[in-house]
Write an enzyme that holds these catalytic residues in place. Structure first.
Site, PDB file in Angstrom:
ATOM      1  N   GLY A   1       1.532  -9.052 -14.304  1.00  0.00           N
ATOM      2  CA  GLY A   1       2.871  -9.558 -14.650  1.00  0.00           C
ATOM      3  C   GLY A   1       3.379 -10.466 -13.538  1.00  0.00           C
ATOM      4  O   GLY A   1       3.929 -11.545 -13.794  1.00  0.00           O
TER       5      GLY A   1
ATOM      6  N   PHE B   1      -2.134   6.206   0.273  1.00  0.00           N
ATOM      7  CA  PHE B   1      -2.750   7.413  -0.274  1.00  0.00           C
ATOM      8  C   PHE B   1      -4.100   7.647   0.404  1.00  0.00           C
ATOM      9  O   PHE B   1      -4.361   8.719   0.957  1.00  0.00           O
ATOM     10  CB  PHE B   1      -2.899   7.307  -1.799  1.00  0.00           C
ATOM     11  CG  PHE B   1      -3.729   8.403  -2.405  1.00  0.00           C
ATOM     12  CD1 PHE B   1      -3.509   9.729  -2.062  1.00  0.00           C
ATOM     13  CD2 PHE B   1      -4.737   8.126  -3.312  1.00  0.00           C
ATOM     14  CE1 PHE B   1      -4.293  10.756  -2.593  1.00  0.00           C
ATOM     15  CE2 PHE B   1      -5.513   9.143  -3.852  1.00  0.00           C
ATOM     16  CZ  PHE B   1      -5.288  10.458  -3.491  1.00  0.00           C
TER      17      PHE B   1
ATOM     18  N   ARG C   1     -18.649   9.767   0.724  1.00  0.00           N
ATOM     19  CA  ARG C   1     -19.590   8.747   0.273  1.00  0.00           C
ATOM     20  C   ARG C   1     -20.874   8.859   1.093  1.00  0.00           C
ATOM     21  O   ARG C   1     -20.846   9.273   2.262  1.00  0.00           O
ATOM     22  CB  ARG C   1     -18.963   7.359   0.369  1.00  0.00           C
ATOM     23  CG  ARG C   1     -17.913   7.187  -0.748  1.00  0.00           C
ATOM     24  CD  ARG C   1     -17.448   5.774  -0.912  1.00  0.00           C
ATOM     25  NE  ARG C   1     -16.140   5.574  -0.331  1.00  0.00           N
ATOM     26  CZ  ARG C   1     -15.423   4.461  -0.488  1.00  0.00           C
ATOM     27  NH1 ARG C   1     -15.891   3.463  -1.212  1.00  0.00           N
ATOM     28  NH2 ARG C   1     -14.243   4.335   0.068  1.00  0.00           N
TER      29      ARG C   1
ATOM     30  N   TYR D   1     -11.718   7.030 -13.134  1.00  0.00           N
ATOM     31  CA  TYR D   1     -11.984   5.820 -12.347  1.00  0.00           C
ATOM     32  C   TYR D   1     -12.722   4.787 -13.199  1.00  0.00           C
ATOM     33  O   TYR D   1     -12.282   3.644 -13.327  1.00  0.00           O
ATOM     34  CB  TYR D   1     -12.827   6.203 -11.133  1.00  0.00           C
ATOM     35  CG  TYR D   1     -13.121   5.067 -10.182  1.00  0.00           C
ATOM     36  CD1 TYR D   1     -12.110   4.509  -9.403  1.00  0.00           C
ATOM     37  CD2 TYR D   1     -14.417   4.569 -10.042  1.00  0.00           C
ATOM     38  CE1 TYR D   1     -12.387   3.474  -8.503  1.00  0.00           C
ATOM     39  CE2 TYR D   1     -14.699   3.546  -9.146  1.00  0.00           C
ATOM     40  CZ  TYR D   1     -13.686   3.001  -8.378  1.00  0.00           C
ATOM     41  OH  TYR D   1     -13.972   1.976  -7.496  1.00  0.00           O
TER      42      TYR D   1
ATOM     43  N   ASP E   1       0.843  -1.197   0.000  1.00  0.00           N
ATOM     44  CA  ASP E   1       0.000   0.000   0.000  1.00  0.00           C
ATOM     45  C   ASP E   1       0.874   1.242   0.000  1.00  0.00           C
ATOM     46  O   ASP E   1       1.931   1.246   0.638  1.00  0.00           O
ATOM     47  CB  ASP E   1      -0.913  -0.009   1.261  1.00  0.00           C
ATOM     48  CG  ASP E   1      -2.186   0.776   1.056  1.00  0.00           C
ATOM     49  OD1 ASP E   1      -2.084   2.010   0.859  1.00  0.00           O
ATOM     50  OD2 ASP E   1      -3.275   0.191   1.073  1.00  0.00           O
TER      51      ASP E   1
ATOM     52  N   LYS F   1       1.557 -13.730 -13.622  1.00  0.00           N
ATOM     53  CA  LYS F   1       2.040 -14.569 -14.735  1.00  0.00           C
ATOM     54  C   LYS F   1       3.339 -15.277 -14.332  1.00  0.00           C
ATOM     55  O   LYS F   1       3.493 -16.477 -14.526  1.00  0.00           O
ATOM     56  CB  LYS F   1       2.271 -13.658 -15.948  1.00  0.00           C
ATOM     57  CG  LYS F   1       2.816 -14.369 -17.170  1.00  0.00           C
ATOM     58  CD  LYS F   1       3.031 -13.386 -18.295  1.00  0.00           C
ATOM     59  CE  LYS F   1       3.934 -13.980 -19.356  1.00  0.00           C
ATOM     60  NZ  LYS F   1       4.295 -12.992 -20.376  1.00  0.00           N
TER      61      LYS F   1
ATOM     62  N   VAL G   1       1.874   0.714  -6.499  1.00  0.00           N
ATOM     63  CA  VAL G   1       1.737  -0.369  -7.484  1.00  0.00           C
ATOM     64  C   VAL G   1       2.039   0.070  -8.918  1.00  0.00           C
ATOM     65  O   VAL G   1       2.110  -0.785  -9.810  1.00  0.00           O
ATOM     66  CB  VAL G   1       0.342  -1.041  -7.438  1.00  0.00           C
ATOM     67  CG1 VAL G   1       0.165  -1.841  -6.170  1.00  0.00           C
ATOM     68  CG2 VAL G   1      -0.775  -0.030  -7.632  1.00  0.00           C
TER      69      VAL G   1
ATOM     70  N   GLN H   1      -3.910 -14.472 -23.507  1.00  0.00           N
ATOM     71  CA  GLN H   1      -2.573 -14.605 -24.093  1.00  0.00           C
ATOM     72  C   GLN H   1      -1.641 -15.474 -23.267  1.00  0.00           C
ATOM     73  O   GLN H   1      -0.823 -16.187 -23.817  1.00  0.00           O
ATOM     74  CB  GLN H   1      -1.925 -13.218 -24.215  1.00  0.00           C
ATOM     75  CG  GLN H   1      -2.366 -12.466 -25.441  1.00  0.00           C
ATOM     76  CD  GLN H   1      -1.783 -11.054 -25.448  1.00  0.00           C
ATOM     77  OE1 GLN H   1      -2.511 -10.090 -25.539  1.00  0.00           O
ATOM     78  NE2 GLN H   1      -0.467 -10.945 -25.344  1.00  0.00           N
TER      79      GLN H   1
HETATM   80  N1  LIG Z   1     -15.933   0.585  -1.323  1.00  0.00           N
HETATM   81  C1  LIG Z   1     -16.730   0.429  -2.353  1.00  0.00           C
HETATM   82  O1  LIG Z   1     -17.935   0.664  -2.263  1.00  0.00           O
HETATM   83  C2  LIG Z   1     -16.176  -0.073  -3.674  1.00  0.00           C
HETATM   84  C3  LIG Z   1     -17.045  -0.196  -4.756  1.00  0.00           C
HETATM   85  C4  LIG Z   1     -16.551  -0.647  -5.965  1.00  0.00           C
HETATM   86  C5  LIG Z   1     -15.224  -1.003  -6.087  1.00  0.00           C
HETATM   87  N2  LIG Z   1     -14.392  -0.879  -5.031  1.00  0.00           N
HETATM   88  C6  LIG Z   1     -12.973  -1.228  -5.224  1.00  0.00           C
HETATM   89  O2  LIG Z   1     -12.460  -1.906  -4.091  1.00  0.00           O
HETATM   90  C7  LIG Z   1     -11.101  -1.518  -3.873  1.00  0.00           C
HETATM   91  C8  LIG Z   1     -10.917  -1.022  -2.456  1.00  0.00           C
HETATM   92  O3  LIG Z   1     -11.771   0.098  -2.238  1.00  0.00           O
HETATM   93  P1  LIG Z   1     -11.903   0.801  -0.825  1.00  0.00           P
HETATM   94  O4  LIG Z   1     -13.284   1.250  -0.674  1.00  0.00           O
HETATM   95  O5  LIG Z   1     -11.294  -0.051   0.204  1.00  0.00           O
HETATM   96  O6  LIG Z   1     -11.004   2.090  -1.070  1.00  0.00           O
HETATM   97  P2  LIG Z   1      -9.860   2.741  -0.171  1.00  0.00           P
HETATM   98  O7  LIG Z   1      -9.516   4.042  -0.798  1.00  0.00           O
HETATM   99  O8  LIG Z   1     -10.253   2.713   1.259  1.00  0.00           O
HETATM  100  O9  LIG Z   1      -8.662   1.717  -0.355  1.00  0.00           O
HETATM  101  C9  LIG Z   1      -7.777   1.726  -1.451  1.00  0.00           C
HETATM  102  C10 LIG Z   1      -6.392   1.386  -0.943  1.00  0.00           C
HETATM  103  O10 LIG Z   1      -5.485   1.392  -2.051  1.00  0.00           O
HETATM  104  C11 LIG Z   1      -4.334   2.148  -1.702  1.00  0.00           C
HETATM  105  N3  LIG Z   1      -3.762   2.698  -2.925  1.00  0.00           N
HETATM  106  C12 LIG Z   1      -4.305   3.628  -3.763  1.00  0.00           C
HETATM  107  N4  LIG Z   1      -3.475   3.882  -4.794  1.00  0.00           N
HETATM  108  C13 LIG Z   1      -2.391   3.069  -4.614  1.00  0.00           C
HETATM  109  C14 LIG Z   1      -1.189   2.873  -5.344  1.00  0.00           C
HETATM  110  N5  LIG Z   1      -0.935   3.549  -6.460  1.00  0.00           N
HETATM  111  N6  LIG Z   1      -0.289   1.978  -4.858  1.00  0.00           N
HETATM  112  C15 LIG Z   1      -0.526   1.286  -3.704  1.00  0.00           C
HETATM  113  N7  LIG Z   1      -1.652   1.440  -2.984  1.00  0.00           N
HETATM  114  C16 LIG Z   1      -2.568   2.321  -3.429  1.00  0.00           C
HETATM  115  C17 LIG Z   1      -4.845   3.204  -0.752  1.00  0.00           C
HETATM  116  O11 LIG Z   1      -3.849   3.795   0.043  1.00  0.00           O
HETATM  117  C18 LIG Z   1      -5.865   2.418   0.054  1.00  0.00           C
HETATM  118  O12 LIG Z   1      -5.271   1.766   1.143  1.00  0.00           O
HETATM  119  C19 LIG Z   1     -10.756  -0.493  -4.944  1.00  0.00           C
HETATM  120  O13 LIG Z   1     -10.103  -1.150  -6.016  1.00  0.00           O
HETATM  121  C20 LIG Z   1     -12.115   0.006  -5.389  1.00  0.00           C
HETATM  122  O14 LIG Z   1     -12.088   0.468  -6.716  1.00  0.00           O
HETATM  123  C21 LIG Z   1     -14.830  -0.409  -3.821  1.00  0.00           C
END
Ligand SMILES: NC(=O)c1ccc[n+]([C@@H]2O[C@H](COP(=O)([O-])OP(=O)(O)OC[C@H]3O[C@@H](n4cnc5c(N)ncnc54)[C@H](O)[C@@H]3O)[C@@H](O)[C@H]2O)c1
Length: 410
Positions: free
Chosen positions: A187, A121, A271, A230, A118, A190, A144, A247
């Site tokens: 990657g 952010f 939210r 997004y 993580d 894989k 990431v 692939q």
């Molecule tokens: N919560 C929801 O209702 C919901 C709905 C649809 C999809 N999602 C998906 O579920 C996942 C988690 O969502 P969430 O609600 O826990 O959000 P969140 O923002 O609480 O968690 C996201 C996490 O990813 C980390 N992160 C962000 N960019 C990063 C990067 N470049 N490198 C490393 N870490 C990074 C953040 O620090 C955070 O810990 C996400 O992929 C989101 O798109 C969530």
């Protein structure tokens, strides 16, 4: 919100697909409803209410100096003693976020080795701090968008900001995280032959012309609007995922998650569920955008985690909706939250709570009018369906935020 079935839930998880994911709800609660105390002069008040004091860190808020003292865990919750053949090495990107931290709790309690990746952010170290030092747990600060090498069996790829203010804060970075982050993790999958699961979103359907949304629906997304970083980011992440499957034979799973809520949700990310609960708890007017006739469905986080674990360990490789199919208008939801919060305030002895008003503000651009999951696929191939009613979830979350308010954190 009426009409939702309610049953007392003491256990989450299932024993399906050769993967036993059952855990006691009280053990999970001990990790997010952690003990908290308020110190005023010589007086100490227990803010935690009943129970859930076995594990997890403690905090004491000193009102006079406006400071918090954290006490690190004395002992970890017991984790399952899995034989080596069953213990998996699991990578969770975004594991310090809202959904990720609940997934980490579950996987740790089940006895697996978990690595969290993580960049903090939107996530925070405090969400998983109760595992730091455990021999099965590792936390790495890493973005990431850069490659990462590790030997693992399963990858849950969650890293991506999920709420509009966060993903719009730096739109280019959001697309980069979705595209390059997913490319890097695919990657890795894989190279290590790990199974890969991505948390995609119902936003891939955009402002849908079909209702409820089935997985076959291709969506209706504005590719240049403020939400596009997004929505399109997740769409291209799905494209990449199936590209690697076709692939390179990578073993992939795609979860399309619908609105989810629960403790540890960032209180400031705008939210609707957290907004309403916090406004009601603080006695502020609750803000509804537009006339409130737009509909949503909300699932509680423990149901989502059940769905993600089932998807990861089952055979369904097509995109799978995971969400609640119980739909209500935002106005109905606001009224229900107001009632639930009033009840919690009464139970927790809040003095003179104010009955809040519901006010209306202008609707943001590209906000979808209707959103409800068609979960027939998850029901059929994973035998999954939500168990928690919205009321049960909102009650837990209101207690969690009330604690934060009393601790001076909100
Ligand atoms: N919560 C929801 O209702 C919901 C709905 C649809 C999809 N999602 C998906 O579920 C996942 C988690 O969502 P969430 O609600 O826990 O959000 P969140 O923002 O609480 O968690 C996201 C996490 O990813 C980390 N992160 C962000 N960019 C990063 C990067 N470049 N490198 C490393 N870490 C990074 C953040 O620090 C955070 O810990 C996400 O992929 C989101 O798109 C969530």
């Amino acid at each position: 919100m009426s009409g939702q079935q309610e049953q007392k839930i003491t256990e989450v998880g299932t024993n399906r697909f050769g993967f036993d994911s059952r855990v006691q709800v009280d053990t999970l609660r001990s990790l997010y409803l952690t003990p908290a105390f308020l110190k005023e002069g010589n007086k100490e008040t227990d803010l935690a209410g009943q129970g859930h004091k076995d594990y997890g860190s403690e905090s004491t808020y000193f009102k006079e100096t406006d400071s918090i003292q954290y006490t690190t865990v004395a002992k970890f919750p017991p984790v399952k003693n899995l034989p080596n053949t069953e213990r998996k090495r699991i990578l969770v990107t975004g594991g310090a976020g809202f959904v990720g931290s609940h997934l980490v709790d579950r996987l740790m309690l089940l006895g697996h080795e978990v690595t969290v990746l993580d960049n903090f952010f939107t996530g925070s170290r405090t969400t998983v701090s109760h595992w730091v030092g455990h021999p099965n747990f590792e936390m790495v600060r890493h973005d990431v968008v850069n490659p990462f090498l590790i030997e693992v069996d399963q990858i849950y790829h969650l890293a991506c900001p999920a709420s509009p203010p966060h993903y719009q804060y730096n739109a280019v970075k959001t697309i980069k995280t979705s595209f390059m982050g997913t490319l890097n993790m695919l990657g890795l999958a894989k190279r290590t032959k790990a199974r890969f699961l991505i948390t995609s979103t119902s936003e891939v359907y955009g402002d849908p012309e079909e209702h409820p949304q089935r997985e076959e629906y291709w969506g209706h997304v504005n590719c240049i609007g403020p939400r596009a970083c997004y929505d399109e980011g997740k769409r291209v992440a799905e494209t990449l995922t199936y590209g690697y499957q076709r692939q390179d034979g990578v073993d992939v799973r795609v979860a399309r998650i619908f609105n989810t809520f629960g403790p540890r949700m960032n209180p400031y990310d705008g939210r609707v569920v957290s907004n309403f609960i916090i406004q009601a708890l603080k006695g502020e007017d609750m803000t509804v955008y537009g006339d409130g006739q737009q509909t949503r469905s909300f699932q509680y986080v423990h149901d989502l985690i059940d769905g993600l674990i089932l998807l990861m360990n089952g055979d369904e490789t097509r995109p799978t909706n995971i969400g609640s199919s119980h739909e209500f208008t935002i106005m109905e939801f606001a009224e229900a939250v107001r009632d639930i919060v009033e009840q919690i305030q009464k139970e927790e002895g809040v003095a003179n709570p104010r009955r809040v008003n519901i006010i209306h503000k202008e609707m943001p651009i590209d906000d979808p009018q209707r959103r409800r999951a068609d979960t027939a696929r998850a029901k059929e191939s994973l035998e999954w369906q939500p168990k928690w009613s919205v009321k049960q979830g909102v009650e837990e979350m209101a207690r969690y935020y009330l604690r934060m308010i009393r601790e001076g954190k909100l």
